[in-house]
Write an enzyme that holds these catalytic residues in place. Structure first.
Site, short mmCIF file in Angstrom:
data_model
loop_
_atom_site.label_atom_id
_atom_site.label_comp_id
_atom_site.label_asym_id
_atom_site.label_seq_id
_atom_site.Cartn_x
_atom_site.Cartn_y
_atom_site.Cartn_z
N ARG A 1 29.52 43.17 40.23
CA ARG A 1 30.48 42.46 39.61
C ARG A 1 30.31 42.94 37.98
O ARG A 1 31.43 43.06 37.76
CB ARG A 1 30.07 41.04 39.97
CG ARG A 1 31.19 40.30 39.45
CD ARG A 1 31.05 38.73 39.78
NE ARG A 1 32.14 37.86 39.16
CZ ARG A 1 31.75 36.73 38.49
NH1 ARG A 1 30.37 36.37 38.19
NH2 ARG A 1 32.48 35.84 37.90
N HIS B 1 33.50 44.16 36.06
CA HIS B 1 34.33 43.53 35.14
C HIS B 1 33.99 44.23 33.66
O HIS B 1 34.77 44.15 32.80
CB HIS B 1 33.20 42.19 34.88
CG HIS B 1 33.65 41.08 35.74
ND1 HIS B 1 33.71 39.87 35.29
CD2 HIS B 1 34.20 41.13 36.95
CE1 HIS B 1 34.03 38.92 36.26
NE2 HIS B 1 34.41 39.78 37.31
N SER C 1 30.76 47.57 27.42
CA SER C 1 31.16 46.65 26.56
C SER C 1 30.74 45.48 27.20
O SER C 1 30.37 44.27 26.23
CB SER C 1 32.54 46.72 26.22
OG SER C 1 33.46 46.50 27.40
N ASN D 1 32.98 35.50 32.73
CA ASN D 1 31.56 36.28 32.53
C ASN D 1 30.40 35.40 32.72
O ASN D 1 29.32 35.71 32.41
CB ASN D 1 31.50 37.28 31.58
CG ASN D 1 32.41 38.53 32.05
OD1 ASN D 1 32.75 38.72 33.31
ND2 ASN D 1 32.77 39.26 30.98
N HIS E 1 33.35 42.00 47.47
CA HIS E 1 33.09 40.50 47.75
C HIS E 1 32.21 40.49 48.83
O HIS E 1 31.90 39.33 49.19
CB HIS E 1 34.21 39.88 47.80
CG HIS E 1 34.95 39.40 46.41
ND1 HIS E 1 35.98 39.08 46.12
CD2 HIS E 1 34.31 39.62 45.32
CE1 HIS E 1 36.32 38.81 44.99
NE2 HIS E 1 35.24 39.43 44.40
N THR F 1 27.45 37.80 55.96
CA THR F 1 26.29 38.75 55.79
C THR F 1 26.27 38.97 54.24
O THR F 1 26.36 40.45 54.30
CB THR F 1 26.32 39.89 56.74
OG1 THR F 1 27.80 40.59 56.39
CG2 THR F 1 26.57 39.61 58.32
#
Length: 321
Positions: free
Chosen positions: A58, A62, A72, A90, A187, A247
């Site tokens: 993730r 992002h 950054s 975040n 995801h 899972t």
């Protein structure tokens, strides 16, 4: 050639030059132990904290979705600037210490050589692979950016987005419909806090208290974990939310199967199966995990190629040099 055409040609030339600088063998001579150091660091961290893989994956998305893959997202806020990691989307991104640990080891092995952006790109690949997903050769040669603004995180896709909103946001980064559906498959790893999906469970509309697109038994399960009278935030604990598929520690295509079964946690995920532009791709991935893996590699390489020439090699991933 008019002025606008000349500017466009210059931009496309700069873009191709920027991408051409990325190379699988970029550190082959200057830091040959790089990938092993990153892999060993991630394996060790994941043994102690199973949340590390989804958090790193993730984190990479992002980072790249804001200013390109320039690390950054790793910069700390300063008295005069609120950085990306402190932006609302975040707040639940964590495990920055893993990148810090890898960077410290790499600095000992090859000082001032490897960018934090490249470390994060390698780490994102490694967490997918160690979770049962595909492997790919990571292109390297990114620079670390010097700008990080919390306000820019509003460009990240919110969990309440529909397909039209998502396609517009992804298109601005050069991604098509297939990339949208494919990258959403990340995801398959991870967990969502109640605050990201609670609006689907309580007072959804004037006609429905709960989003009617959710399977009724699954909705009951979610409402039990996230009751309307309980305040939620990402610090409440591990039970304050739900895994994004059944899972959650394995990188597979279960995410798409659950979408078809109306058991997606996030509205932005569930919307992919209701829209004619994306449904066929969802169904294809649900049937064929190998296809999903191949497309995921392609889209991750495309995501990782969002770079620019301006930057440095940070000595500490949290601060500019």
């Amino acid at each position: 050639m008019d002025v606008r055409a000349a500017i466009l040609l210059l931009f496309l030339t700069m873009l191709s030059v920027s991408k051409a600088k990325l190379d699988v063998h970029y550190y082959e001579e200057t830091c040959p132990e790089l990938e092993k150091i990153v892999s060993d660091t991630l394996l060790n961290a994941s043994k102690h904290d199973p949340k590390v893989p989804p958090r790193i994956l993730r984190m990479f998305f992002h980072d790249c979705f804001i200013r390109g893959c320039d690390a950054s997202v790793l910069l700390d806020s300063s008295p005069g600037n609120k950085a990306e990691k402190d932006g609302p989307p975040n707040k639940s991104v964590a495990s920055f210490y893993v990148v810090d640990d890898a960077k410290a080891k790499i600095e000992k092995a090859c000082p001032g050589t490897v960018s934090c952006a490249d470390i994060l790109a390698i780490a994102a690949r490694d967490v997918v692979t160690m979770s049962g997903g595909p492997y790919w050769n990571v292109l390297k040669g990114r620079k670390d950016g010097r700008i990080s603004k919390a306000s820019d995180t509003l460009k990240l896709p919110p969990p309440s987005s529909n397909v039209t909103q998502l396609t517009k946001m992804f298109a601005k980064k050069g991604f098509g419909i297939k990339d949208l559906v494919t990258l959403s498959g990340a995801h398959t790893l991870g967990f969502s806090h109640c605050s990201s999906f609670q609006p689907r469970l309580h007072n959804f509309s004037s006609l429905h208290d709960t989003d009617p697109s959710i399977d009724s038994e699954f909705a009951h399960d979610l409402r039990t974990k996230c009751p309307s009278n309980k305040p939620h935030n990402h610090k409440k604990g591990k039970n304050d939310g739900h895994f994004l598929d059944s899972t959650a520690s394995v990188f597979d295509n279960d995410y798409y199967k659950r979408m078809i079964a109306r058991k997606s946690v996030l509205l932005s995920d569930q919307s992919l199966v209701w829209d004619s532009r994306t449904r066929r791709i969802v169904e294809d991935f649900a049937r064929d995990q190998g296809l999903f893996f191949r497309e995921f590699v392609d889209s991750m390489l495309k995501l990782g190629s969002l770079v620019n020439d301006v930057g440095e090699v940070r000595l500490n991933c949290r601060v500019v040099n």
